[in-house]
Design a protein around this motif. Structure first.
Motif, PDB file in Angstrom:
ATOM      1  N   LEU A 120     -76.110  -7.786 -78.788  1.00  8.59           N
ATOM      2  CA  LEU A 120     -74.854  -7.432 -79.436  1.00  8.59           C
ATOM      3  C   LEU A 120     -75.090  -6.826 -80.814  1.00  8.59           C
ATOM      4  O   LEU A 120     -74.437  -5.844 -81.193  1.00  8.59           O
ATOM      5  CB  LEU A 120     -73.949  -8.660 -79.559  1.00  8.59           C
ATOM      6  CG  LEU A 120     -73.301  -9.161 -78.267  1.00  8.59           C
ATOM      7  CD1 LEU A 120     -72.434 -10.367 -78.543  1.00  8.59           C
ATOM      8  CD2 LEU A 120     -72.484  -8.062 -77.610  1.00  8.59           C
ATOM      9  N   SER A 123     -76.699  -3.291 -80.202  1.00  7.85           N
ATOM     10  CA  SER A 123     -75.756  -2.334 -79.617  1.00  7.85           C
ATOM     11  C   SER A 123     -74.617  -2.009 -80.579  1.00  7.85           C
ATOM     12  O   SER A 123     -74.181  -0.854 -80.661  1.00  7.85           O
ATOM     13  CB  SER A 123     -75.196  -2.884 -78.301  1.00  7.85           C
ATOM     14  OG  SER A 123     -74.521  -4.111 -78.514  1.00  7.85           O
ATOM     15  N   SER A 124     -74.123  -3.005 -81.319  1.00  2.66           N
ATOM     16  CA  SER A 124     -73.028  -2.737 -82.258  1.00  2.66           C
ATOM     17  C   SER A 124     -73.491  -1.809 -83.374  1.00  2.66           C
ATOM     18  O   SER A 124     -72.734  -0.927 -83.813  1.00  2.66           O
ATOM     19  CB  SER A 124     -72.493  -4.039 -82.839  1.00  2.66           C
ATOM     20  OG  SER A 124     -73.503  -4.734 -83.543  1.00  2.66           O
ATOM     21  N   THR A 125     -74.733  -1.979 -83.827  1.00  2.00           N
ATOM     22  CA  THR A 125     -75.265  -1.087 -84.864  1.00  2.00           C
ATOM     23  C   THR A 125     -75.391   0.336 -84.352  1.00  2.00           C
ATOM     24  O   THR A 125     -74.965   1.301 -85.011  1.00  2.00           O
ATOM     25  CB  THR A 125     -76.640  -1.581 -85.338  1.00  2.00           C
ATOM     26  OG1 THR A 125     -76.530  -2.927 -85.806  1.00  2.00           O
ATOM     27  CG2 THR A 125     -77.177  -0.707 -86.460  1.00  2.00           C
ATOM     28  N   LEU A 127     -73.861   1.729 -81.804  1.00  2.00           N
ATOM     29  CA  LEU A 127     -72.559   2.309 -81.489  1.00  2.00           C
ATOM     30  C   LEU A 127     -71.816   2.734 -82.754  1.00  2.00           C
ATOM     31  O   LEU A 127     -71.154   3.775 -82.768  1.00  2.00           O
ATOM     32  CB  LEU A 127     -71.716   1.306 -80.696  1.00  2.00           C
ATOM     33  CG  LEU A 127     -72.121   1.112 -79.236  1.00  2.00           C
ATOM     34  CD1 LEU A 127     -71.375  -0.065 -78.622  1.00  2.00           C
ATOM     35  CD2 LEU A 127     -71.851   2.382 -78.432  1.00  2.00           C
ATOM     36  N   PHE A 128     -71.922   1.948 -83.810  1.00  6.52           N
ATOM     37  CA  PHE A 128     -71.261   2.328 -85.068  1.00  6.52           C
ATOM     38  C   PHE A 128     -71.869   3.619 -85.604  1.00  6.52           C
ATOM     39  O   PHE A 128     -71.132   4.538 -86.009  1.00  6.52           O
ATOM     40  CB  PHE A 128     -71.409   1.210 -86.093  1.00  6.52           C
ATOM     41  CG  PHE A 128     -70.641   1.463 -87.368  1.00  6.52           C
ATOM     42  CD1 PHE A 128     -69.310   1.097 -87.473  1.00  6.52           C
ATOM     43  CD2 PHE A 128     -71.251   2.081 -88.450  1.00  6.52           C
ATOM     44  CE1 PHE A 128     -68.592   1.342 -88.634  1.00  6.52           C
ATOM     45  CE2 PHE A 128     -70.545   2.325 -89.618  1.00  6.52           C
ATOM     46  CZ  PHE A 128     -69.219   1.949 -89.709  1.00  6.52           C
ATOM     47  N   GLU A 180     -66.994   0.546 -81.237  1.00  9.20           N
ATOM     48  CA  GLU A 180     -67.367  -0.855 -81.003  1.00  9.20           C
ATOM     49  C   GLU A 180     -66.561  -1.473 -79.867  1.00  9.20           C
ATOM     50  O   GLU A 180     -66.696  -2.672 -79.601  1.00  9.20           O
ATOM     51  CB  GLU A 180     -67.149  -1.675 -82.272  1.00  9.20           C
ATOM     52  CG  GLU A 180     -67.952  -1.237 -83.467  1.00  9.20           C
ATOM     53  CD  GLU A 180     -69.433  -1.536 -83.322  1.00  9.20           C
ATOM     54  OE1 GLU A 180     -69.787  -2.387 -82.499  1.00  9.20           O
ATOM     55  OE2 GLU A 180     -70.229  -0.884 -84.025  1.00  9.20           O
ATOM     56  N   VAL A 183     -68.495  -3.602 -77.292  1.00 14.13           N
ATOM     57  CA  VAL A 183     -68.951  -4.886 -77.840  1.00 14.13           C
ATOM     58  C   VAL A 183     -67.792  -5.877 -77.889  1.00 14.13           C
ATOM     59  O   VAL A 183     -67.948  -7.051 -77.521  1.00 14.13           O
ATOM     60  CB  VAL A 183     -69.543  -4.681 -79.252  1.00 14.13           C
ATOM     61  CG1 VAL A 183     -69.929  -6.014 -79.869  1.00 14.13           C
ATOM     62  CG2 VAL A 183     -70.748  -3.757 -79.193  1.00 14.13           C
ATOM     63  N   ALA A 184     -66.616  -5.413 -78.321  1.00 14.45           N
ATOM     64  CA  ALA A 184     -65.451  -6.295 -78.364  1.00 14.45           C
ATOM     65  C   ALA A 184     -65.075  -6.790 -76.965  1.00 14.45           C
ATOM     66  O   ALA A 184     -64.744  -7.966 -76.779  1.00 14.45           O
ATOM     67  CB  ALA A 184     -64.271  -5.555 -78.996  1.00 14.45           C
TER      68      ALA A 184
END
Length: 265
Positions: A120, A123-125, A127-128, A180, A183-184
Motif C-alpha cells: 500500500l 503503490s500509493s506513492t 500512484l500519487f 489514489e 488504494v482507497a
C-alpha cells in the motif's frame, strides 16, 4: 498478599513510551534532513530558477509569442522558485520519508499486516506521483491550449507567477489524490467497510460522485474535468480487481483458517 503498587506499574510502562518518543523524534529528524539534502542538491543543480521555468513550460508554450509571466509582488521572483524547489525536494525525498514512517510502525505489526502495509505504501506513492505527472505532461498543455483558443484577441495573457504556483499545486494535489482511488478501494474492502460485490453494484453512484468532485476541484473547463474523471473511473475498476486478490493474500492466520472450503472472500 499485598496489592501491587500503582507507582511501580507506571514505572514499568514509562520507559517504552519514552523510547518510542525518542525513536519518533529521530525518524522525523532523518526525514527532515533528507528533504534538506534534496533541497540543497536541487538548489545547486538545476537551481530554483530552472525548476520554475520547467514548471511554467506548459503555460509559456501556449502564451502569445513574446509573452512571459509577471510578478506583482516584490519578493515573488525570489520566493516562488524557492517554494518550487522545496516541493520538488519533498517529492524527491518521499521514498526515504515513507521508509522512516514504515521503520517506525513495522515493529508493532503482525506479519500479515506487514504484507498489507508495504504494497500500500509503495503503490500509493507511485500512484500519487503518476497523478502529478499526468497533470503536468498531459492536462496542463490541453487546458492552456483550450483557454488561449477561446480568449478574446484584445486580451494579452500575462499570468502572475504566484497565482500560477497556486494553480499548479491545486492541480497536483487533485490529480495525485484522485489516482489514489485503487488504494482507497483496497483499504475499504480489507477493513470490511464494503465488499467487492457492493462496490461493483455502486459503480453508478461512484461515477456521479467522481463527476461532482472533478467539477469542484478542477478549473471550470470540460477538458480538465474529463481528464480527472476518466482516470478515476478506470482506477476504480482496477481497485475492485486488485481488492479481491490483495485481500486474499493479506488475511490473518485465524481469518484464513476460519474460511470454509469453497467460500469466497
Amino acid at each position: 498478599m499485598s496489592s501491587p503498587d500503582p507507582k511501580d506499574e507506571l514505572e514499568g510502562s514509562e520507559q517504552p513510551f519514552v523510547t518510542h518518543l525518542v525513536e519518533l523524534r529521530d525518524r522525523l529528524i532523518r526525514a527532515v534532513v533528507a528533504v534538506g539534502v534534496a533541497f540543497a542538491i536541487l538548489a545547486i543543480w538545476p537551481g530554483p530558477s530552472a525548476l520554475y521555468d520547467l514548471l511554467a513550460a506548459p503555460l509559456v508554450a501556449n502564451l502569445p509569442q513574446g509573452t512571459t509571466l509577471i510578478a506583482t509582488n516584490v519578493i515573488s521572483p525570489f520566493l516562488v522558485p524557492l517554494k518550487i524547489t522545496l516541493m520538488a525536494a519533498f517529492m524527491l525525498a518521499l521514498p526515504f520519508v515513507l521508509y522512516q514512517v514504515w521503520a517506525f510502525v513495522a515493529p508493532g505489526l503482525y506479519s500479515h499486516e506487514k504484507r498489507l502495509v508495504v504494497p500500500l505504501v509503495v503503490s500509493s506513492t507511485l500512484l500519487f506521483l503518476l497523478g502529478v505527472a499526468f497533470s503536468y505532461f498531459f492536462v496542463f498543455g490541453q487546458v492552456f491550449k483550450a483557454i488561449q483558443s477561446v480568449a478574446p484577441k484584445s486580451i494579452t495573457a500575462a499570468p502572475d507567477i504566484e497565482a500560477y504556483l497556486g494553480f499548479v499545486l491545486n492541480m497536483f494535489i487533485a490529480f495525485g489524490l484522485a489516482f489514489e482511488v485503487p488504494v482507497a478501494v483496497v483499504v475499504l474492502v480489507r477493513m470490511g467497510v464494503f465488499s467487492v460485490e457492493q462496490l461493483k453494484a455502486w459503480r453508478g453512484y461512484f461515477i456521479v460522485i467522481a463527476a461532482i468532485a472533478s467539477a469542484v476541484v478542477t478549473p471550470p473547463d470540460i477538458i480538465s474535468m474529463v481528464a480527472l474523471l476518466l482516470p478515476m473511473i478506470i482506477l476504480y475498476e482496477l481497485g475492485i480487481l486488485a481488492a479481491g486478490v490483495f485481500v486474499r493474500h493479506t488475511k490473518a492466520p485465524d481469518e484464513a483458517a476460519g474460511e470454509r472450503p469453497g467460500s469466497g472472500s
